[in-house]
Design an enzyme around this catalytic site. Structure first.
Site, mmCIF file in Angstrom:
data_model
loop_
_atom_site.group_PDB
_atom_site.id
_atom_site.type_symbol
_atom_site.label_atom_id
_atom_site.label_comp_id
_atom_site.label_asym_id
_atom_site.label_seq_id
_atom_site.Cartn_x
_atom_site.Cartn_y
_atom_site.Cartn_z
ATOM 1 C CE1 TYR A 225 -2.847 2.500 0.699
ATOM 2 C CE2 TYR A 225 -3.705 2.264 3.029
ATOM 3 C CZ TYR A 225 -3.645 3.074 2.362
ATOM 4 O OH TYR A 225 -3.985 4.086 1.727
ATOM 5 C CE LYS B 5 -5.492 1.847 -1.705
ATOM 6 N NZ LYS B 5 -6.211 1.989 -0.303
#
Length: 287
Positions: free
Chosen positions: A134, A162
């Site tokens: 992330y 992400k």
């Protein structure tokens, strides 16, 4: 290899009026999202308020969602933690509970060296679950840039990113330099990310507009750009709140507006002002 295609919801954690976790509401919300076509759920992300939960609550939230989902869609568990040891603990718990993968922020409590970032993800990889890294340089001191990802993608279970930097050009560079799967990470760049080649979208406001989000993904990925753009422009004034510090409160208030109340956010997040609520009400009317 595409592992996490589709719309994955960074699912909220509902609270009662006494600010206790509402596990019954959590089950109902997971069911509703799946019934409306979402492709996966991600508990314990930023939207799930992981940092405000104690260990017992955090474990039970993950277990409750995996039990409620019952294999219908993948569940990817956030492991954000102030230490490698704790992140590994949450990865191991996710694996034991039956998760399909983990979503892992880099070290979050200081500015780590490049070597420390690589070692952190290598240690998480040893747990044996696929990792969606992330990249959120706004909330951490780390920016997982394409050159660094080119090293990280050599780690066995480091399979996806992400991407939440806000720089849409990175998607192309990531594909040039790595074999990672790229997932759009900001609601207000979702269409741009999908058109740039992202195979999935980790979404916040899909909590309140799951069908519309799934429709947007389907249109964008099937080449129906004009139809996707028309829908996206209706959603965009609301989606922009996903890239603000008040995203959790905004998503929860949006859920109240669509008849799916999940309570307020836990402190230190404070309730929206009346002006903020009015603004969200106005943009929601456009959808």
């Amino acid at each position: 290899m595409t592992r996490f295609a589709g719309v994955y919801v960074a699912i909220v954690t509902p609270f009662t009026e006494e600010m206790e976790v509402d596990y019954g509401c959590l089950r109902e919300h997971a069911d509703w999202l799946i019934e409306n076509g979402v492709h996966g759920l991600i508990p314990m992300g930023t939207v799930g308020e992981y940092a405000t939960l104690d260990d017992a609550e955090r474990e039970k939230v993950v277990e409750t969602i995996i039990e409620a989902v019952a294999g219908r869609v993948p569940v990817v568990v956030g492991t954000g933690s102030p230490s490698t040891k704790k992140a590994v603990h949450w990865a191991e718990h996710a694996k034991k509970a039956g998760a399909s993968g983990i979503m892992a922020l880099p070290p979050i409590n200081y500015n780590p060296t490049r070597h420390e970032i690589i070692e952190f993800y290598q240690t998480l990889s040893n747990v044996g679950l696929p990792i969606i890294a992330y990249n959120n340089p706004f909330d951490t001191k780390v920016d997982l840039k394409p050159d660094l990802l080119a090293e990280l993608c050599k780690i066995e279970n480091f399979v996806a990113i992400k991407e939440f930097s806000g720089d849409i050009r990175r998607i192309h560079e990531i594909y040039e330099k790595t074999d990672l799967e790229v997932l759009a990470g900001a609601d207000d760049l979702a269409l741009e990310g999908l058109l740039a080649g992202a195979t999935g979208w980790i979404a916040g406001f899909t909590n309140s507009y799951p069908k519309e989000s799934v429709d947007l993904f389907a249109l964008a990925t099937s080449g129906k750009v004009a139809e996707a753009t028309e829908l996206y422009r209706r959603l965009l004034p609301l989606f922009r709140y996903d890239s603000t510090p008040r995203l959790v409160q905004s998503i929860k208030y949006s859920l109240k507006l669509v008849g799916k109340p999940v309570g307020k956010a836990r402190a230190p997040r404070l309730d929206l002002t009346e002006e903020e609520k009015s603004n969200i009400e106005q943009v929601s009317k456009l959808i």
